[in-house]
Design a protein around this motif. Sequence first.
Motif, PDB file in Angstrom:
ATOM      1  N   GLU A 173     -41.977  -5.229 -15.290  1.00 58.87           N
ATOM      2  CA  GLU A 173     -40.696  -5.447 -15.956  1.00 58.87           C
ATOM      3  C   GLU A 173     -40.193  -4.172 -16.625  1.00 58.87           C
ATOM      4  O   GLU A 173     -38.994  -3.899 -16.610  1.00 58.87           O
ATOM      5  CB  GLU A 173     -40.798  -6.586 -16.959  1.00 58.87           C
ATOM      6  CG  GLU A 173     -40.874  -7.934 -16.280  1.00 58.87           C
ATOM      7  CD  GLU A 173     -40.915  -9.097 -17.251  1.00 58.87           C
ATOM      8  OE1 GLU A 173     -41.092  -8.870 -18.468  1.00 58.87           O
ATOM      9  OE2 GLU A 173     -40.764 -10.236 -16.780  1.00 58.87           O
ATOM     10  N   VAL A 174     -41.092  -3.385 -17.208  1.00 58.07           N
ATOM     11  CA  VAL A 174     -40.693  -2.110 -17.813  1.00 58.07           C
ATOM     12  C   VAL A 174     -40.070  -1.215 -16.746  1.00 58.07           C
ATOM     13  O   VAL A 174     -38.999  -0.632 -16.960  1.00 58.07           O
ATOM     14  CB  VAL A 174     -41.896  -1.420 -18.499  1.00 58.07           C
ATOM     15  CG1 VAL A 174     -41.574   0.029 -18.852  1.00 58.07           C
ATOM     16  CG2 VAL A 174     -42.310  -2.202 -19.737  1.00 58.07           C
ATOM     17  N   LEU A 175     -40.714  -1.127 -15.595  1.00 60.17           N
ATOM     18  CA  LEU A 175     -40.177  -0.322 -14.498  1.00 60.17           C
ATOM     19  C   LEU A 175     -38.819  -0.856 -14.050  1.00 60.17           C
ATOM     20  O   LEU A 175     -37.880  -0.079 -13.838  1.00 60.17           O
ATOM     21  CB  LEU A 175     -41.150  -0.304 -13.317  1.00 60.17           C
ATOM     22  CG  LEU A 175     -40.670   0.428 -12.063  1.00 60.17           C
ATOM     23  CD1 LEU A 175     -40.404   1.901 -12.369  1.00 60.17           C
ATOM     24  CD2 LEU A 175     -41.679   0.271 -10.944  1.00 60.17           C
ATOM     25  N   ALA A 176     -38.693  -2.170 -13.920  1.00 60.31           N
ATOM     26  CA  ALA A 176     -37.419  -2.766 -13.490  1.00 60.31           C
ATOM     27  C   ALA A 176     -36.306  -2.448 -14.481  1.00 60.31           C
ATOM     28  O   ALA A 176     -35.184  -2.103 -14.082  1.00 60.31           O
ATOM     29  CB  ALA A 176     -37.582  -4.278 -13.331  1.00 60.31           C
TER      30      ALA A 176
ATOM     31  N   CYS B 191     -31.456   0.545 -15.937  1.00 58.24           N
ATOM     32  CA  CYS B 191     -30.707   1.378 -16.876  1.00 58.24           C
ATOM     33  C   CYS B 191     -30.237   2.679 -16.229  1.00 58.24           C
ATOM     34  O   CYS B 191     -29.115   3.126 -16.468  1.00 58.24           O
ATOM     35  CB  CYS B 191     -31.552   1.683 -18.110  1.00 58.24           C
ATOM     36  SG  CYS B 191     -31.821   0.247 -19.164  1.00 58.24           S
ATOM     37  N   LYS B 192     -31.078   3.266 -15.392  1.00 55.64           N
ATOM     38  CA  LYS B 192     -30.704   4.510 -14.722  1.00 55.64           C
ATOM     39  C   LYS B 192     -29.584   4.291 -13.713  1.00 55.64           C
ATOM     40  O   LYS B 192     -28.724   5.148 -13.529  1.00 55.64           O
ATOM     41  CB  LYS B 192     -31.910   5.107 -13.996  1.00 55.64           C
ATOM     42  CG  LYS B 192     -32.925   5.735 -14.910  1.00 55.64           C
ATOM     43  CD  LYS B 192     -34.101   6.259 -14.101  1.00 55.64           C
ATOM     44  CE  LYS B 192     -35.195   6.772 -15.021  1.00 55.64           C
ATOM     45  NZ  LYS B 192     -36.390   7.177 -14.272  1.00 55.64           N
ATOM     46  N   ARG B 193     -29.590   3.141 -13.054  1.00 54.91           N
ATOM     47  CA  ARG B 193     -28.661   2.893 -11.951  1.00 54.91           C
ATOM     48  C   ARG B 193     -27.423   2.096 -12.348  1.00 54.91           C
ATOM     49  O   ARG B 193     -26.526   1.923 -11.526  1.00 54.91           O
ATOM     50  CB  ARG B 193     -29.399   2.162 -10.831  1.00 54.91           C
ATOM     51  CG  ARG B 193     -30.530   2.992 -10.260  1.00 54.91           C
ATOM     52  CD  ARG B 193     -31.350   2.235  -9.272  1.00 54.91           C
ATOM     53  NE  ARG B 193     -32.448   3.065  -8.771  1.00 54.91           N
ATOM     54  CZ  ARG B 193     -33.418   2.628  -8.018  1.00 54.91           C
ATOM     55  NH1 ARG B 193     -33.450   1.371  -7.637  1.00 54.91           N
ATOM     56  NH2 ARG B 193     -34.375   3.448  -7.615  1.00 54.91           N
ATOM     57  N   ALA B 194     -27.364   1.632 -13.568  1.00 54.60           N
ATOM     58  CA  ALA B 194     -26.272   0.747 -13.994  1.00 54.60           C
ATOM     59  C   ALA B 194     -24.965   1.507 -14.187  1.00 54.60           C
ATOM     60  O   ALA B 194     -24.957   2.671 -14.590  1.00 54.60           O
ATOM     61  CB  ALA B 194     -26.660   0.055 -15.300  1.00 54.60           C
ATOM     62  N   SER B 195     -23.880   0.808 -13.917  1.00 46.82           N
ATOM     63  CA  SER B 195     -22.551   1.350 -14.206  1.00 46.82           C
ATOM     64  C   SER B 195     -22.314   1.236 -15.710  1.00 46.82           C
ATOM     65  O   SER B 195     -23.077   0.585 -16.430  1.00 46.82           O
ATOM     66  CB  SER B 195     -21.492   0.543 -13.457  1.00 46.82           C
ATOM     67  OG  SER B 195     -21.429  -0.776 -13.993  1.00 46.82           O
ATOM     68  N   GLU B 196     -21.237   1.830 -16.192  1.00 47.19           N
ATOM     69  CA  GLU B 196     -20.918   1.742 -17.625  1.00 47.19           C
ATOM     70  C   GLU B 196     -20.670   0.293 -18.044  1.00 47.19           C
ATOM     71  O   GLU B 196     -21.085  -0.126 -19.120  1.00 47.19           O
ATOM     72  CB  GLU B 196     -19.715   2.628 -17.967  1.00 47.19           C
ATOM     73  CG  GLU B 196     -20.029   4.118 -17.954  1.00 47.19           C
ATOM     74  CD  GLU B 196     -21.199   4.493 -18.854  1.00 47.19           C
ATOM     75  OE1 GLU B 196     -21.271   4.006 -20.005  1.00 47.19           O
ATOM     76  OE2 GLU B 196     -22.064   5.258 -18.395  1.00 47.19           O
ATOM     77  N   ALA B 197     -20.016  -0.482 -17.194  1.00 52.61           N
ATOM     78  CA  ALA B 197     -19.764  -1.894 -17.514  1.00 52.61           C
ATOM     79  C   ALA B 197     -21.081  -2.672 -17.602  1.00 52.61           C
ATOM     80  O   ALA B 197     -21.265  -3.512 -18.494  1.00 52.61           O
ATOM     81  CB  ALA B 197     -18.853  -2.526 -16.462  1.00 52.61           C
TER      82      ALA B 197
END
Length: 142
Positions: free
Chosen positions: A100-103, A108-114
């Motif tokens: 879950e930590v990795l997920a 967080c790294k791949r998320a858009s601003e929204a």
Amino acid sequence: MSILFDVWLRYRPEGEMNKTEQAVAMLEGMIESGELAPGSMVAERTIVETLGLGRTPIREAIQRLAPSYMIRVHASRGIEIPAITVEDQLSRLEVRRPVEVLAVELACKRASEAQKAAMRNLASRLEGRFTLQEYTDTLRQT
């Protein structure tokens, strides 16, 4: 339920939940709420009638839930809702936490601003005191 399936369920476009996914979500809810009590046996037919879905989505949902030990299938006796011991929970947490930590890190790294704003909103809603049911309801809304 697998973590990948859970992540897909959370981030799929609205309105794309098929009958099997509906059955998985409803069965999980019934187990988590205690409507299907730990240690109880239930017939597939009873689940079909209770959920109002066909046999195929129910059978597929059962197959998806069995690997996570939310249910156990007994060929001639029906479906068991297993009781969960502290030892069971601890052994699952040993594996689940690092995954879950990795997920979360990858999300967080791949998320858009929204998406990041939505994550911050969820984190703020989870601060403070709440009941287990309120916590579960909040997580299901994500």
